[in-house]
Motif scaffolding. Structure first.
Motif, PDB file in Angstrom:
ATOM      1  N   GLN A  46     -10.027  -4.126 -12.300  1.00 45.08           N
ATOM      2  CA  GLN A  46     -10.870  -5.071 -11.542  1.00 45.08           C
ATOM      3  C   GLN A  46     -10.868  -4.729 -10.046  1.00 45.08           C
ATOM      4  O   GLN A  46     -11.918  -4.794  -9.386  1.00 45.08           O
ATOM      5  CB  GLN A  46     -10.352  -6.500 -11.733  1.00 45.08           C
ATOM      6  CG  GLN A  46     -10.481  -7.032 -13.156  1.00 45.08           C
ATOM      7  CD  GLN A  46      -9.722  -8.340 -13.347  1.00 45.08           C
ATOM      8  OE1 GLN A  46      -8.910  -8.734 -12.508  1.00 45.08           O
ATOM      9  NE2 GLN A  46      -9.976  -9.018 -14.446  1.00 45.08           N
ATOM     10  N   MET A  47      -9.701  -4.376  -9.525  1.00 46.46           N
ATOM     11  CA  MET A  47      -9.602  -4.032  -8.102  1.00 46.46           C
ATOM     12  C   MET A  47     -10.429  -2.779  -7.802  1.00 46.46           C
ATOM     13  O   MET A  47     -11.128  -2.715  -6.781  1.00 46.46           O
ATOM     14  CB  MET A  47      -8.126  -3.804  -7.718  1.00 46.46           C
ATOM     15  CG  MET A  47      -7.310  -5.087  -7.649  1.00 46.46           C
ATOM     16  SD  MET A  47      -5.501  -4.831  -7.828  1.00 46.46           S
ATOM     17  CE  MET A  47      -5.092  -4.165  -6.228  1.00 46.46           C
ATOM     18  N   THR A  48     -10.353  -1.798  -8.704  1.00 40.87           N
ATOM     19  CA  THR A  48     -11.131  -0.576  -8.488  1.00 40.87           C
ATOM     20  C   THR A  48     -12.623  -0.883  -8.568  1.00 40.87           C
ATOM     21  O   THR A  48     -13.430  -0.275  -7.857  1.00 40.87           O
ATOM     22  CB  THR A  48     -10.730   0.505  -9.501  1.00 40.87           C
ATOM     23  OG1 THR A  48      -9.306   0.647  -9.488  1.00 40.87           O
ATOM     24  CG2 THR A  48     -11.373   1.847  -9.157  1.00 40.87           C
ATOM     25  N   GLY A  49     -12.990  -1.840  -9.410  1.00 42.22           N
ATOM     26  CA  GLY A  49     -14.388  -2.276  -9.457  1.00 42.22           C
ATOM     27  C   GLY A  49     -14.846  -2.810  -8.102  1.00 42.22           C
ATOM     28  O   GLY A  49     -15.963  -2.525  -7.650  1.00 42.22           O
ATOM     29  N   GLN A  50     -13.973  -3.571  -7.471  1.00 38.61           N
ATOM     30  CA  GLN A  50     -14.336  -4.077  -6.135  1.00 38.61           C
ATOM     31  C   GLN A  50     -14.532  -2.922  -5.159  1.00 38.61           C
ATOM     32  O   GLN A  50     -15.441  -2.943  -4.331  1.00 38.61           O
ATOM     33  CB  GLN A  50     -13.231  -5.017  -5.619  1.00 38.61           C
ATOM     34  CG  GLN A  50     -13.145  -6.303  -6.404  1.00 38.61           C
ATOM     35  CD  GLN A  50     -12.165  -7.287  -5.785  1.00 38.61           C
ATOM     36  OE1 GLN A  50     -11.023  -7.362  -6.188  1.00 38.61           O
ATOM     37  NE2 GLN A  50     -12.607  -8.049  -4.797  1.00 38.61           N
ATOM     38  N   MET A  51     -13.663  -1.913  -5.259  1.00 39.64           N
ATOM     39  CA  MET A  51     -13.790  -0.755  -4.363  1.00 39.64           C
ATOM     40  C   MET A  51     -15.074   0.020  -4.664  1.00 39.64           C
ATOM     41  O   MET A  51     -15.774   0.474  -3.752  1.00 39.64           O
ATOM     42  CB  MET A  51     -12.569   0.165  -4.495  1.00 39.64           C
ATOM     43  CG  MET A  51     -11.225  -0.481  -4.183  1.00 39.64           C
ATOM     44  SD  MET A  51     -11.173  -1.494  -2.670  1.00 39.64           S
ATOM     45  CE  MET A  51     -11.573  -0.281  -1.422  1.00 39.64           C
ATOM     46  N   ILE A  64      -7.384  -1.852   1.346  1.00 36.53           N
ATOM     47  CA  ILE A  64      -7.304  -0.669   0.476  1.00 36.53           C
ATOM     48  C   ILE A  64      -8.182   0.443   1.038  1.00 36.53           C
ATOM     49  O   ILE A  64      -7.790   1.616   1.060  1.00 36.53           O
ATOM     50  CB  ILE A  64      -7.677  -1.048  -0.973  1.00 36.53           C
ATOM     51  CG1 ILE A  64      -6.559  -1.921  -1.567  1.00 36.53           C
ATOM     52  CG2 ILE A  64      -7.898   0.212  -1.822  1.00 36.53           C
ATOM     53  CD1 ILE A  64      -6.793  -2.369  -2.992  1.00 36.53           C
ATOM     54  N   HIS A  65      -9.347   0.081   1.531  1.00 41.43           N
ATOM     55  CA  HIS A  65     -10.214   1.099   2.142  1.00 41.43           C
ATOM     56  C   HIS A  65      -9.525   1.722   3.360  1.00 41.43           C
ATOM     57  O   HIS A  65      -9.441   2.960   3.476  1.00 41.43           O
ATOM     58  CB  HIS A  65     -11.553   0.478   2.548  1.00 41.43           C
ATOM     59  CG  HIS A  65     -12.412   1.401   3.357  1.00 41.43           C
ATOM     60  ND1 HIS A  65     -12.820   2.631   2.892  1.00 41.43           N
ATOM     61  CD2 HIS A  65     -12.909   1.290   4.617  1.00 41.43           C
ATOM     62  CE1 HIS A  65     -13.548   3.234   3.819  1.00 41.43           C
ATOM     63  NE2 HIS A  65     -13.615   2.447   4.877  1.00 41.43           N
ATOM     64  N   ASP A  66      -9.020   0.870   4.254  1.00 40.63           N
ATOM     65  CA  ASP A  66      -8.339   1.396   5.446  1.00 40.63           C
ATOM     66  C   ASP A  66      -7.164   2.289   5.046  1.00 40.63           C
ATOM     67  O   ASP A  66      -6.946   3.359   5.633  1.00 40.63           O
ATOM     68  CB  ASP A  66      -7.821   0.237   6.320  1.00 40.63           C
ATOM     69  CG  ASP A  66      -8.959  -0.543   6.982  1.00 40.63           C
ATOM     70  OD1 ASP A  66     -10.077   0.010   7.069  1.00 40.63           O
ATOM     71  OD2 ASP A  66      -8.729  -1.690   7.393  1.00 40.63           O
ATOM     72  N   GLY A  67      -6.426   1.839   4.023  1.00 45.38           N
ATOM     73  CA  GLY A  67      -5.279   2.628   3.561  1.00 45.38           C
ATOM     74  C   GLY A  67      -5.721   3.981   3.011  1.00 45.38           C
ATOM     75  O   GLY A  67      -5.111   5.016   3.306  1.00 45.38           O
ATOM     76  N   ALA A  68      -6.794   3.978   2.222  1.00 41.89           N
ATOM     77  CA  ALA A  68      -7.290   5.240   1.649  1.00 41.89           C
ATOM     78  C   ALA A  68      -7.722   6.181   2.772  1.00 41.89           C
ATOM     79  O   ALA A  68      -7.468   7.401   2.720  1.00 41.89           O
ATOM     80  CB  ALA A  68      -8.447   4.960   0.688  1.00 41.89           C
ATOM     81  N   MET A  69      -8.355   5.620   3.797  1.00 44.23           N
ATOM     82  CA  MET A  69      -8.792   6.458   4.917  1.00 44.23           C
ATOM     83  C   MET A  69      -7.582   7.033   5.654  1.00 44.23           C
ATOM     84  O   MET A  69      -7.608   8.181   6.103  1.00 44.23           O
ATOM     85  CB  MET A  69      -9.669   5.629   5.877  1.00 44.23           C
ATOM     86  CG  MET A  69     -11.011   5.181   5.295  1.00 44.23           C
ATOM     87  SD  MET A  69     -12.075   6.535   4.701  1.00 44.23           S
ATOM     88  CE  MET A  69     -11.971   6.272   2.933  1.00 44.23           C
ATOM     89  N   ARG A  70      -6.514   6.237   5.750  1.00 43.26           N
ATOM     90  CA  ARG A  70      -5.297   6.749   6.405  1.00 43.26           C
ATOM     91  C   ARG A  70      -4.662   7.858   5.563  1.00 43.26           C
ATOM     92  O   ARG A  70      -4.186   8.869   6.103  1.00 43.26           O
ATOM     93  CB  ARG A  70      -4.296   5.615   6.626  1.00 43.26           C
ATOM     94  CG  ARG A  70      -4.628   4.751   7.850  1.00 43.26           C
ATOM     95  CD  ARG A  70      -3.537   3.714   8.094  1.00 43.26           C
ATOM     96  NE  ARG A  70      -2.229   4.316   8.253  1.00 43.26           N
ATOM     97  CZ  ARG A  70      -1.071   3.666   8.107  1.00 43.26           C
ATOM     98  NH1 ARG A  70      -1.074   2.372   7.793  1.00 43.26           N
ATOM     99  NH2 ARG A  70       0.079   4.285   8.261  1.00 43.26           N
ATOM    100  N   LEU A 115       0.832  -1.209   0.000  1.00 45.47           N
ATOM    101  CA  LEU A 115       0.000   0.000   0.000  1.00 45.47           C
ATOM    102  C   LEU A 115       0.867   1.260   0.000  1.00 45.47           C
ATOM    103  O   LEU A 115       0.462   2.290  -0.536  1.00 45.47           O
ATOM    104  CB  LEU A 115      -0.958  -0.008   1.194  1.00 45.47           C
ATOM    105  CG  LEU A 115      -2.024  -1.103   1.135  1.00 45.47           C
ATOM    106  CD1 LEU A 115      -2.839  -1.136   2.427  1.00 45.47           C
ATOM    107  CD2 LEU A 115      -2.977  -0.891  -0.048  1.00 45.47           C
ATOM    108  N   ALA A 116       2.030   1.181   0.587  1.00 45.58           N
ATOM    109  CA  ALA A 116       3.044   2.237   0.457  1.00 45.58           C
ATOM    110  C   ALA A 116       2.575   3.599   0.961  1.00 45.58           C
ATOM    111  O   ALA A 116       2.877   4.634   0.367  1.00 45.58           O
ATOM    112  CB  ALA A 116       3.499   2.329  -1.007  1.00 45.58           C
ATOM    113  N   ILE A 117       1.875   3.606   2.071  1.00 43.45           N
ATOM    114  CA  ILE A 117       1.373   4.882   2.596  1.00 43.45           C
ATOM    115  C   ILE A 117       2.532   5.806   2.998  1.00 43.45           C
ATOM    116  O   ILE A 117       2.504   7.008   2.715  1.00 43.45           O
ATOM    117  CB  ILE A 117       0.416   4.619   3.791  1.00 43.45           C
ATOM    118  CG1 ILE A 117      -0.821   3.865   3.271  1.00 43.45           C
ATOM    119  CG2 ILE A 117       0.001   5.932   4.462  1.00 43.45           C
ATOM    120  CD1 ILE A 117      -1.789   3.433   4.339  1.00 43.45           C
ATOM    121  N   ASP A 118       3.577   5.230   3.575  1.00 39.82           N
ATOM    122  CA  ASP A 118       4.729   6.052   3.961  1.00 39.82           C
ATOM    123  C   ASP A 118       5.383   6.687   2.739  1.00 39.82           C
ATOM    124  O   ASP A 118       5.834   7.835   2.792  1.00 39.82           O
ATOM    125  CB  ASP A 118       5.766   5.188   4.700  1.00 39.82           C
ATOM    126  CG  ASP A 118       5.240   4.703   6.048  1.00 39.82           C
ATOM    127  OD1 ASP A 118       4.218   5.252   6.509  1.00 39.82           O
ATOM    128  OD2 ASP A 118       5.830   3.771   6.611  1.00 39.82           O
TER     129      ASP A 118
END
Lengths: 522, 522
Positions: free
Chosen positions: B336-341, B56-62, A427-430
């Protein structure tokens, strides 16, 4: 037709470990992916509801019990009579329960072991493997145009089959070498196939002598005793029914010979909707399933548990001309539907990489991509004709072969699980925090650590911008593919085979030629 | 480059109701499918497990709460401050709960109603709709090669967009007409778009005057009152973030203007993995999601329940050159991954039909097919650039446009439910009994009753055998597409518009030109 002499000069790609590519690239024509057997992790596309699957199964059972299948082979009919089938003339009618019981004996997967143990492939268990185009009578290339197949061209395709790591098996003859007499053609073809490749090979079921010769040659090439050969699948055959409703003598004969020695049989009816099958897709799929199960039931009766696969070649005709069409919307759906049936029966599935186009151009690729995506979506385990097919199977083309291998590598990459990682590091947030708004990721450590393997690197696609591409001569995809094909052939090195084995093969071919080879009908 | 003059002679296909084709074929250039809005009934391909989606959701929120997004728009920052976001300089940091709450206000689908009510489209609810290539600065065709876009070429593409029934919406400018001054370009372009097509149109969010002008012109073209315009979606905009982590002033301004008037906003970050986004796919998708949700949260705060869609333009660069690549294995998986999101957030999804190839050849089509199949597999509702795109979006090509429409029709056919029927009549067991072993189905009643609509009939694919194709001049796919393009332009008839409306539009354009159009920065 262009003079492609200028395209054949060696022009190696720079080496460098991109995207899992061969470290040996320094002495390779192209920087291709290493050998790998992809696992299809996608959930299959299932256009039929469970009732639809059941309806096709019930229909196929009705075809087998009410209409029956013609077996133009007395030995087969004898076995079926013993098994309790109703035989009338050459038609066998099958009890539903018998078919279900026999089909249930077939293993859900099997492993093929060629002379190079590192080229072992498993058919089933979610794998998807690719083989070369098989059986076109003609070849086409950018320089020579369309012409009948000959032995030299046959050898070129066999070399391409060996060269490309994304070719998992050597199917039928990639082009028919009509300059070699049919009585001995199989001997020369198999000799070349077994010495120029080290991958799984195939026997045409075109008469007992040919089938026995090929089995013997595969045994010799593998350095195997007869018991070792019989102990595990070493090669396979593919048989087609004569749709509608008929299995021919030599196909049945070959299938039974292989089944008795534990060698796999792929049963592939060719049900063209509107021609040899109902114009309705489910009708064509049902007929194909019925024909395939009839042969599979026979083989499981003779050799319970023998390895088999169900093949699909259901497509549609062009209703204006009657010409077969491939890679059509109907083809995709029929393939997906057959995939559902294969899973219903727990049988491995074979489909194809096919198109109707006459030359390797845009149409060829949209049709081929449809058929390859259909293979993925149907859960196909074995993709026949995956490289080199044109003109509905009447032409084998080396440029198309190279293009298809580019695309097959992309499918292999698509199935690599590491591109789907979602760990903290992935995810590479850093790194995003480090780069910040408006920055770029080219230079950061996270990119530097990964860029060599992060993305698929093509050997044929040209990703330069228009001006750079134009400066380099505006070389089109077909021309680039031609150049790669010529360089591969020029620099081809056969896989190693010990001298004793090669001598034994040579002696076998010479002896069988002296004996007259196989009988011919003409 | 070839002289294609001989390709442009009228050569109409014979009429006849094949596969749901237009009955008006007698006076049409090609026998195309009628307008239809396909329903994607395939189960999406979901490469991520539920934990991957959550990661990915948790990461986006971070990213949104810890790093934040730059909003180069004081009005937007003011709204976000009011909403309780932490504003530091131009960076807004979002509370996770706020984002989730705002995103949940967005409708899962919306319906766009253009001036022709029969061309209404619903974005979401399983539909998949296609629009023309948008925004290339250049055009390329077989005769003229690559050249900068101009107004005449712009009009040609707009005519193609109207002509093809598989084009559901007129996206951005299919080519940038650089011969018209930027201050008035939007007035001329929209006038042409609104008079030459009757489909849904789009406004670029490139300054308040342009956005307001386009909304007003769409209102006039539809014969709507201001209240009627505001009552339901009539048009849309698409905004891109400046990845990483930044939203630009005009994009935010346009988005807010449309949202306040109930007009849809598609938010499409352009996160090229390895360049503007992490080299890892999940990182690039997560960054894209974070940037999109930041804008969507803003819009839902301003206009709760306003129609929005999440767009994906995540692909990868060529790590040798830094050039963007499209239709790659990584592109497919990211889509495809973005479709899941998108399903996780219950938002409609936009993706694209894209390639890196410079000319409409084999490479162009394998890359385009990968991106179109990715659209299908991801559950994409709105496919941008679905016809005409080349060179990573730097070129619009009419031949590619025609090829893509051939392929899009095939996707439409693929989604027709009637080809999946498994009724007693579909299975055709009686017909199989009637035809019997070795017979054929061409002549039987079951076929005769159905053959006209049984199979998809292409307008561009050539399914003749090699010799027939050769006798007809060996015309390749690109050349055939060129001929069709020229004939469509030659015979184009604009859709009806009443004279009063057209006058009002003309007057509006004239007045706004007198006023100087929109300000330009240069």
């Amino acid at each position: 037709m262009t003079d492609a002499a200028d395209l054949t000069a060696p022009r190696r790609r720079r080496t460098g470990g991109r995207a899992g590519h061969s470290a040996r690239a320094g002495h390779e024509v192209i920087d291709q992916m290493p050998w790998r057997v992809p696992l299809n992790t996608d959930r299959p596309t299932e256009p039929l509801p469970p009732e639809g699957v059941q309806a096709i199964h019930d229909g196929a059972m009705r075809v087998l019990s009410e209409i029956g299948i013609e077996f133009l082979n007395d030995e087969a009919l004898g076995h079926l009579r013993d098994a309790g089938c109703k035989i009338e003339g050459q038609t066998a009618r099958f009890d539903r329960q018998f078919v279900e019981e026999m089909v249930a004996k077939a293993p859900p997967s099997f492993t093929l072991t060629p002379r190079n143990l590192a080229r072992q492939i498993t058919i089933g268990e979610g794998h998807i493997v690719f083989g070369n185009v098989s059986s076109p009578p003609n070849a086409w290339d950018l320089v020579r145009g369309k012409r009948p197949g000959d032995m030299e061209t046959y050898r070129e395709f066999i070399k391409l089959t060996q060269y490309f790591n994304c070719m998992h098996f050597a199917g039928g003859y990639p082009v028919e070498p009509i300059d070699v007499h049919a009585s001995v053609r199989h001997l020369d073809c198999l000799y070349d196939k077994l010495t120029l490749t080290d991958k799984v090979v195939h026997a045409y079921s075109l008469g007992p002598e040919r089938v026995e010769d090929v089995m013997e040659m595969v045994r010799i090439a593998g350095g195997l005793s007869h018991a070792e050969f019989d102990a595990t699948p070493r090669m396979y055959t593919n048989i087609n029914s004569v749709s509608p409703l008929k299995h021919d003598w030599p196909m049945l004969d070959g299938a039974m010979r292989l089944a008795r020695r534990g060698q796999p049989v792929v049963v592939t009816p060719f049900t063209l909707a509107g021609a040899m099958a109902p114009v309705t897709l489910s009708g064509a799929v049902m007929l194909s399933v019925a024909e395939a199960l009839a042969a599979i039931a026979l083989l499981q009766w003779i050799a319970p548990g023998c390895p088999v696969a169900i093949g699909t070649f259901t497509s549609n005709v062009d209703m204006k001309s009657g010409a077969p069409a491939f890679g059509t919307p109907e083809y995709i759906r029929a393939t997906q539907m057959t995939g559902q049936m294969a899973r219903f029966y727990r049988l491995p599935l074979r489909s194809s990489g096919v198109c109707a186009a006459n030359v390797p151009d845009a149409q060829a690729m949209w049709e081929t991509m449809n058929s390859l995506w259909a293979a993925v979506q149907s859960g196909t385990n074995m993709v026949y004709h995956a490289a080199g097919w044109l003109e509905g199977g009447l032409i084998a083309s080396p440029e198309k072969f190279v293009m298809d291998c580019e695309v097959l590598q992309q499918f292999q990459r698509y199935f690599e699980p590491q591109i789907l990682g979602t760990s903290e590091v992935d995810l590479a947030i850093d790194t995003i925090a480090e780069v910040g708004p408006g920055g770029h990721f080219f230079g950061c450590q996270h990119t530097q650590d990964r860029y060599q393997d992060a993305f698929y690197g093509p050997f044929l696609s040209d990703w330069r911008n228009y001006e750079a591409w134009q400066l380099a001569g505006s070389v089109g995809t077909t021309e680039r593919a031609h150049g790669i094909y010529k360089r591969i052939i020029a620099e081809f090195e056969p896989p190693p085979m010990d001298a004793g084995t090669q001598d034994e093969l040579t002696d076998f071919v010479a002896r069988r030629k002296r004996e007259g080879g196989a009988p011919t009908d003409f």
